[in-house]
Structures are given as C-alpha cells and as structure tokens.
Write an enzyme that holds these catalytic residues in place. Sequence first.
Site, PDB file in Angstrom:
ATOM      1  N   GLY A  92       0.820  -1.210   0.000  1.00 55.64           N
ATOM      2  CA  GLY A  92       0.000   0.000   0.000  1.00 55.64           C
ATOM      3  C   GLY A  92       0.849   1.253   0.000  1.00 55.64           C
ATOM      4  NE  ARG A  95       8.452   6.078  -1.112  1.00 56.99           N
ATOM      5  CZ  ARG A  95       9.561   6.287  -1.765  1.00 56.99           C
ATOM      6  NH1 ARG A  95      10.309   7.312  -1.449  1.00 56.99           N
ATOM      7  NH2 ARG A  95       9.932   5.469  -2.721  1.00 56.99           N
ATOM      8  CE  LYS A 115       7.852   7.011  -5.430  1.00 54.51           C
ATOM      9  NZ  LYS A 115       8.125   6.389  -6.731  1.00 54.51           N
ATOM     10  N   GLY A 128       7.707   7.601   5.640  1.00 60.46           N
ATOM     11  CA  GLY A 128       6.709   8.256   4.794  1.00 60.46           C
ATOM     12  C   GLY A 128       7.261   9.356   3.908  1.00 60.46           C
ATOM     13  NE  ARG A 178       3.230   7.901  -9.084  1.00 62.04           N
ATOM     14  CZ  ARG A 178       3.930   6.851  -8.692  1.00 62.04           C
ATOM     15  NH1 ARG A 178       5.219   6.765  -8.962  1.00 62.04           N
ATOM     16  NH2 ARG A 178       3.351   5.874  -8.035  1.00 62.04           N
ATOM     17  NE  ARG A 185       0.425   0.971  -6.880  1.00 65.61           N
ATOM     18  CZ  ARG A 185       1.555   1.642  -6.962  1.00 65.61           C
ATOM     19  NH1 ARG A 185       2.665   1.017  -7.265  1.00 65.61           N
ATOM     20  NH2 ARG A 185       1.595   2.927  -6.708  1.00 65.61           N
ATOM     21  CG  ASP A 254       4.830  -3.731  -5.189  1.00 65.94           C
ATOM     22  OD1 ASP A 254       5.392  -4.817  -5.412  1.00 65.94           O
ATOM     23  OD2 ASP A 254       5.420  -2.750  -4.701  1.00 65.94           O
ATOM     24  CG  ASP A 264       5.957   2.801  -8.050  1.00 63.16           C
ATOM     25  OD1 ASP A 264       5.484   3.945  -8.118  1.00 63.16           O
ATOM     26  OD2 ASP A 264       5.540   1.946  -7.245  1.00 63.16           O
TER      27      ASP A 264
HETATM   28  P1  AMP Z   1       8.619   1.138  -3.792  1.00 64.37           P
HETATM   29  O1  AMP Z   1       9.934   0.478  -3.653  1.00 64.37           O
HETATM   30  O2  AMP Z   1       8.704   2.648  -3.854  1.00 64.37           O
HETATM   31  O3  AMP Z   1       7.818   0.582  -4.913  1.00 64.37           O
HETATM   32  O4  AMP Z   1       7.834   0.868  -2.430  1.00 64.37           O
HETATM   33  C1  AMP Z   1       7.515  -0.424  -1.961  1.00 64.37           C
HETATM   34  C2  AMP Z   1       6.644  -0.303  -0.722  1.00 64.37           C
HETATM   35  O5  AMP Z   1       7.370   0.316   0.339  1.00 64.37           O
HETATM   36  C3  AMP Z   1       5.409   0.546  -0.914  1.00 64.37           C
HETATM   37  O6  AMP Z   1       4.378  -0.015  -0.126  1.00 64.37           O
HETATM   38  C4  AMP Z   1       5.832   1.882  -0.387  1.00 64.37           C
HETATM   39  O7  AMP Z   1       4.729   2.674   0.028  1.00 64.37           O
HETATM   40  C5  AMP Z   1       6.696   1.491   0.800  1.00 64.37           C
HETATM   41  N1  AMP Z   1       7.680   2.532   1.126  1.00 64.37           N
HETATM   42  C6  AMP Z   1       8.767   2.860   0.399  1.00 64.37           C
HETATM   43  N2  AMP Z   1       9.458   3.857   1.008  1.00 64.37           N
HETATM   44  C7  AMP Z   1       8.781   4.193   2.125  1.00 64.37           C
HETATM   45  C8  AMP Z   1       8.988   5.154   3.185  1.00 64.37           C
HETATM   46  N3  AMP Z   1      10.029   5.983   3.190  1.00 64.37           N
HETATM   47  N4  AMP Z   1       8.062   5.188   4.167  1.00 64.37           N
HETATM   48  C9  AMP Z   1       7.015   4.354   4.167  1.00 64.37           C
HETATM   49  N5  AMP Z   1       6.781   3.432   3.234  1.00 64.37           N
HETATM   50  C10 AMP Z   1       7.636   3.341   2.221  1.00 64.37           C
HETATM   51 MG    MG Z   2       6.154   0.820  -5.788  1.00 67.62          MG
END
Ligand code: AMP
Ligand code: MG
Length: 488
Positions: A92, A95, A115, A128, A178, A185, A254, A264
């Site tokens: 989910g 952030r 984001k 976040g 964005r 997804r 995802d 992403d």
């Molecule tokens: P991503 O690698 O950006 O596709 O993120 C994979 C998962 O990790 C998603 O559920 C993001 O929302 C979560 N996520 C990534 N970075 C953070 C962060 N700094 N704080 C909280 N959740 C994160």
């Molecule tokens: Mg992602």
Amino acid sequence: MNTRVVPAVDLGHQYADDLPELALPWQAAEVPEPRPLVLNDALASDLGLDPDWLRTADGVGLLTGTRVPEGATPVAQAYAGHQFGGYSPRLGDGRALLLGELGDGEGRLRDLHLKGSGRTPFSRGGDGYAAVGPMLREYVISEAMHALGIPTTRSLAVVATGREVHREVVLPGAVLARVASSHLRVGTFQYARATDDLDLLRRLADHAIARHHPEAADAEQPHLALFEAVVAAQASLVAQWMLVGFVHGVMNTDNMTISGETIDYGPCAFIDAFDPATVFSSIDTGGRYAYGNQPVVAEWNLARFAEALLPLLADEQDDAVALAVASLEKFRDLYSDAWKAGMHAKLGLPEGLADAVTSALVADLVTLMRDNHVDHTSFFRGLGDAARGDAAPARGLVLDLAAYDAWAERWLALSPDAAAMDRVNPAYVPRNHLVEEALAAGTDGDLAPLNQLLDVLSQPYDVRPGQERFAEPAPESFGTGYQTFCGT
Ligand code: AMP
Ligand code: MG
C-alpha cells in the site's frame, strides 16, 4: 491540521467511491518550507491547471497535499505484491497519497498522486518521506520516457519540503506530484483477491475495465478480456523498454500497472554498453530484474495477475485456470512480434522482407552488439548515419570491425531508410552520468543542469548542434559498475 481548502480545482474521487475497501482517507504531512524545484507547465495546462496558480501558496499546497480542494478525498491506496518473488500481503501507499482524479484534455480521468507526503497506515517501518534526489530522478526519467513515446506516469512537480530526511545520511526532503491514468497495479488485484471478497474483486475489475480497457466490457467474458488486454499492454510496454535500453530495476507485482504505463521509477536506468545481464539496482544481487530478464519477469507477474482474477473467470477453478493459461500463452508472441516490429523500424528496413531474412539479420546484430559491448543508444543512432553513407559513428563503436563490416553489408543491401531510423532511434536518453550530475547539482540547489537536461530530453529524436555532450557515452572517469538505489 493545517489543511485549508483550495477552491480552484475540481478533484474527483471515483476510485474512493467505487472501492472504499482499497482507499483509506488520509492527509498529507505538514511541509515546513515548501519550495517548488521543478514544475511541468505543459502537463499542468493539459490538466486544466494554471501553471502560475500552481506556483502560488495555494498551488504549492495542492502539490504537497497540505491544501486540498473542498470535496476532495485524499486516500492511501491498499495493495499487496510479490517483491523479488516473495509475497507481501500488505504494502500500500506507505509514503504516497492519491489526491483525486482530474480530467485531461481528452476527457480521460488522470490520478493526481503524491509521493513523499508522510506516513500512512501502510508505512510499516518507513518514515513516509522521500528525498529530493530520487524524486528529481523520477521526474527526469518519467518525462524522458514520455518524450520517447513510451507509456508512463508523468511528473507534474517536485517541491522541496525543507524537512530533513534521514537515510544513511541526512538528505533534503521533497514531494513529487505525479499523474497517471490510474494507480491500479497487479498488486491491487492481489490485495483484493486475498480479502476473499468476491464482490470487491469484481468491482475492482469493472473499475479497471471502465478506466483502461473499455472494449473488454463488450466481450463475451469481460474479465478474461481484461486479462488479455493487460497481457497485450504489458507485452507492448516491455518491448518498448527493451528497444530503448531501459531497465526498470524493481519489477515487483506492485510496480506493474493495469493500464500498461511504466510506474515507480526507483533504481531504473538506461543501459549504455549493450549487455542483457545488465543490473543497476544495488539490491538486485541475483539479477532477477536484469535488462534481458524483463520480458520473462513481466510474464511471471501476469501469471500472478491471472491467479488473482481466477474466481472471476469461471465457477470451477480448473476451468478458470485453463482459460487463464491459454490467454497468458499469448504473451510470448505478442512480446516478440512487438519487439521484432520495433527492431525492424530501428534498422529502417522496408516492408515485405522475408521473415527469415530479418530474423537472421536482427539475431546477428544482437550478437555483434553483445560481443562488442557497444553503446546501445549511440550505436542505433549511428546506424542512421551509416544508412546515409557515413559508417564512422556506428563502426567506431565496434571492436570487431570485420564482423561489423560483414553485418553492415548485408543490412545496407536492403536499402534502409535513414530518415525513418532517426525518428525511432533517440539521440538523447537520460544517460546515467548526466542524471547523476543533474541530481547532485539539484540537491545542492543548482537547478540549471537539471533544466538543461530536461530540455534536451524533451525532444529526444532531434539532434541539437552544440549539445553533443548529451549524446555521448559516459566519460571514463564515471567508471563502470554504476549502481542505483531504491528511492526510499
Ligand atoms: P517502492 O519500492 O517505492 O515501490 O515501495 C515499496 C513499498 O514500500 C510501498 O508499499 C511503499 O509505500 C513502501 N515505502 C517505500 N518507502 C517508504 C517510506 N520511506 N516510508 C514508508 N513506506 C515506504
Ligand atoms: Mg512501488
């Protein structure tokens, strides 16, 4: 709460209305000192947003989620996903937030999404937040992909927050705004399927059909038609990545859309020396998401999508599986037809050649490129010059000159169309050393290199005199073994 109301923008909430189980109403974190770093005027205008207004306090409030329009329902979206092959039932928006939907110039719904907007109930251990560098990176690369004609989410703005973000080091924080045709997804379907709520899964599939693949609604089996439409969209998308040398880097389920847009941008990068084994991401130690593996991974992800859809495909599981397998089997031909057609165009070949001739020519070219580690972008662009009679730019990139000459003789005998080649072989892609240079300067507050890079990348097929350095491979000082990092 510091959230004040912005009256000027009409933000829809169709996703939240249709799928409340997948939409947690939430608010963005406060932004101590917002400062827009880059704003996409053309995209703003397409969306009916006044770029000058977006630079006002209210506009920047919208771009950071701190001042949302009356009636808008920002939500954190729920999804699951296979990450590097392992299933995570609850990912989910940890952030990120969906602010709502806007209509674009053609009357289609577009998600306005943030984001780096703070913690949500999906944040798990994360803070976040996002840092300036990775958000500028998504901005540059997604806009470059768009200019290349490859389906992608778009970047509207990056706003520095004035907040310190703690990673291995302390970094300046930012929020990326964005725009996407949606954020549905494969992982969204996996999440819905795991709830065992068949009505939710059906509503999700119908929402996806209405938004992305409306022709599926008229099919005999709309949900099977949805699956086939996504198979086709992803086969086409990944073929386009391969043809331009793009490595997504983290093709978890995802991070694969139902729309067929690239999404992403984390550790993604463009290859320079052609090698199917190329991996940039520091965490992809097994090479699961290597350049040459991307078609296979896409097919694997689509199998996970099929599993999530099974209850909608037939009453009996065996029947559903048989249908899904038959549809998924189309991926390989769709992918290879798209890739072959793309190579045909990259080589400027005329219509009507025997398939065997083209196939052998392309296969031998791939071998030549791999054995000689030629720079992918420069080589194809140089072949356009070769088609005009100037062999030097392409030939100069190859060590085994005899092999090049033998291949080129066969190819030139087919009378390639140089002008057509120049329309499909970009002169400019976001080369790693240029991206790093622009991000480093941008993080230090100097946005000139970033703006110059964005400008060149906005017309990737048009060579601009005086901008040769943007078309050249990395200098030796940049080294080999370039590594990228997830944007967390
Ligand atoms: P991503 O690698 O950006 O596709 O993120 C994979 C998962 O990790 C998603 O559920 C993001 O929302 C979560 N996520 C990534 N970075 C953070 C962060 N700094 N704080 C909280 N959740 C994160
Ligand atoms: Mg992602």
